[in-house]
Structures are given as C-alpha cells and as structure tokens.
Design a protein around this motif. Structure first.
Motif, PDB file in Angstrom:
ATOM      1  N   THR A  69       0.806  -1.224   0.000  1.00 24.54           N
ATOM      2  CA  THR A  69       0.000   0.000   0.000  1.00 24.54           C
ATOM      3  C   THR A  69       0.841   1.277   0.000  1.00 24.54           C
ATOM      4  OG1 THR A  69      -0.171  -0.069   2.414  1.00 24.54           O
ATOM      5  CG2 THR A  69      -1.937  -1.127   1.155  1.00 24.54           C
ATOM      6  N   GLY A  70       2.171   1.121  -0.049  1.00 30.60           N
ATOM      7  CA  GLY A  70       3.036   2.296  -0.135  1.00 30.60           C
ATOM      8  C   GLY A  70       3.251   3.022   1.171  1.00 30.60           C
ATOM      9  N   ARG A  71       3.104   2.332   2.286  1.00 28.98           N
ATOM     10  CA  ARG A  71       3.207   2.998   3.583  1.00 28.98           C
ATOM     11  C   ARG A  71       4.613   3.510   3.884  1.00 28.98           C
ATOM     12  NH1 ARG A  71       1.948   0.507   8.454  1.00 28.98           N
ATOM     13  NH2 ARG A  71       1.406   2.578   9.238  1.00 28.98           N
ATOM     14  N   LEU A  72       5.619   2.921   3.252  1.00 27.31           N
ATOM     15  CA  LEU A  72       6.980   3.402   3.487  1.00 27.31           C
ATOM     16  C   LEU A  72       7.098   4.886   3.171  1.00 27.31           C
ATOM     17  CD1 LEU A  72       9.968   2.932   4.166  1.00 27.31           C
ATOM     18  CD2 LEU A  72      10.308   2.218   1.788  1.00 27.31           C
ATOM     19  N   ARG A  73       6.379   5.336   2.159  1.00 26.85           N
ATOM     20  CA  ARG A  73       6.473   6.740   1.762  1.00 26.85           C
ATOM     21  C   ARG A  73       6.135   7.683   2.911  1.00 26.85           C
ATOM     22  NH1 ARG A  73       3.195  10.154  -2.876  1.00 26.85           N
ATOM     23  NH2 ARG A  73       1.550  10.005  -1.329  1.00 26.85           N
ATOM     24  N   ASP A  74       5.154   7.313   3.732  1.00 27.98           N
ATOM     25  CA  ASP A  74       4.756   8.167   4.854  1.00 27.98           C
ATOM     26  C   ASP A  74       5.877   8.331   5.870  1.00 27.98           C
ATOM     27  OD1 ASP A  74       2.236   8.396   3.729  1.00 27.98           O
ATOM     28  OD2 ASP A  74       1.408   6.734   4.907  1.00 27.98           O
ATOM     29  N   PHE A  75       6.701   7.293   6.018  1.00 25.34           N
ATOM     30  CA  PHE A  75       7.736   7.304   7.047  1.00 25.34           C
ATOM     31  C   PHE A  75       9.015   7.996   6.587  1.00 25.34           C
ATOM     32  CE2 PHE A  75       4.768   4.178   8.440  1.00 25.34           C
ATOM     33  CZ  PHE A  75       4.835   4.185   9.819  1.00 25.34           C
TER      34      PHE A  75
END
Length: 227
Positions: A51-57
């Motif tokens: 879901t691309g959550r790495l981008r948020d971090f």
C-alpha cells in the motif's frame, strides 16, 4: 528471475494474503537506517511496495517515490508512481541504476528466489546508492522457541504458508548482499518483539540490551560500490 514452480500459489495470491502492509516498527526501522546515514534526495524505489506505507515514514526525505508490486493494492497513494511487476518471473521495468535507494520491505520472504531478488534491487540502484531489505527475524526468542516446540520458524508456520515461502537468517542476508557486491553492510532490528504465547510485546529496554533476541524483524542495508 526464476519461473513459478509447479504447486506454489501465484504471486498475486501471496500479495493479497500480505494485505500490502507491515507494522509501523518495520517502516520506522527502515526510515531510521536511512536517516542515520544521511541518505536524502533523489528517487526511492519501493519494490514489493504494498500500500506504499513506506512513503509516509520517509516523507520529505526524497524528491520522488516509486512503488513496484504485482498488484496495485487498495490504499496505494493516488499521486505516487506505480510499476507492475511479478517478482518471481520478471525484472522491474526500470533502467539500471534508476534509483538512489531501493528498498524491499517484508518482500523477500514471499518470493521463490531471494538471491535473484537482491540482484534485481542491486541492478536498480545507482552506484553509490543504497539497498535495504527487511524480513522476519528467525533468530528472535519467539522464533527460536517456536522452532524448538513446533519445528518451524514462527513466521513460517503452516498457517503462514504460502504467503511466506523463504526463511532467511541474518547470515543469509549478509552472504547474499556480499554476493551482489554490496559494501558498508549493517544489520539492524526493530526493537519490538512479541512475548511468546501472548499478543503483548517485550519491554523496550530488553531490545536495547539484546536487539536480536527481542525483535520480530531484521533489516540489512548495504551500499552499491561507485565503480
């Protein structure tokens, strides 16, 4: 890349079983590893992005984020670039050295050929760039205890199959990275581990004392030589 073995669930099914996301502790571990090395700017390629959550971090640390996966999961950012790829059978459709950082967050354990995967991450990384891989930590207290009692690593029990295919030890990660020519290798841990038989986690001070024993997930980071 290798071709799908007869009897193994299609990679699309395995991707759906993963739900396309991991725990916050894993993404924080990856973001901290990059920040500690002063890695900023350029392109971050997230292979097996879910879901691309790495981008948020890593928000604000990179000029561009691209996700690659076999399916575009619900929740993947609508404004992010996405590349479709079957990591068991295909290379990512990007040029050699396309990215400054190439990350594989909780992806390698879902694949048939971990060495082919890290070779592909290395190919996609520019000289001087960084490769980062995370996976369940088979050397945690929880996983060792599960191995003793059930003859299976905790994250690779029958209930986890076929989503989780390939269990790797810290030493395996180091060997594979070395085979790919990566340098400045380092192994780090989430500092978050589940107490066996419960849903609770160990106190954080224990993971500071023995990070390998009290962390559910492990990270390897290495640098692609400049020449």
């Amino acid at each position: 890349m290798t071709f799908l073995a007869q009897g193994v669930a299609p990679v699309e099914d395995r991707a759906r079983r993963s739900l396309g996301r991991s725990s916050d502790a894993i993404y924080l571990m990856a973001a901290d590893a990059l920040e500690a090395r002063g890695v900023r700017g350029g392109l971050l390629l997230d292979v097996g992005c879910g879901t691309g959550r790495l981008r948020d971090f890593v928000a604000g640390a990179f000029n561009r984020y691209v996700g690659a996966d076999v399916i575009r999961h619900d929740g993947f950012p609508i404004d992010a670039e996405f590349v479709s790829v079957n990591l068991d059978t295909q290379d990512v459709n990007l040029a050699d050295g396309a990215a400054d950082v190439v990350a594989g967050i909780e992806t390698i354990e879902h694949l048939e050929n971990p060495r082919a995967f890290v070779r592909e991450l290395t190919r996609l990384t520019r000289p001087g760039g960084w490769v980062l891989v995370t996976t369940p930590n088979q050397l945690s207290l929880l996983s060792k205890l599960t191995l003793v009692l059930k003859n299976q690593f905790n994250a690779f029990q029958d209930s986890c199959y076929p989503a989780h295919l390939t269990a790797l030890l810290e030493g395996d990660l180091r060997r594979i990275a070395g085979e790919c020519g990566l340098t400045d290798l380092a192994v780090e841990y989430t500092g978050k581990g589940r107490v066996p038989g419960t849903s609770r986690h160990f106190p954080h001070w224990l993971s500071r004392w023995r990070p390998r024993a009290f962390s559910d997930n492990v990270l390897l980071i290495g640098r692609k030589p400049r020449g």
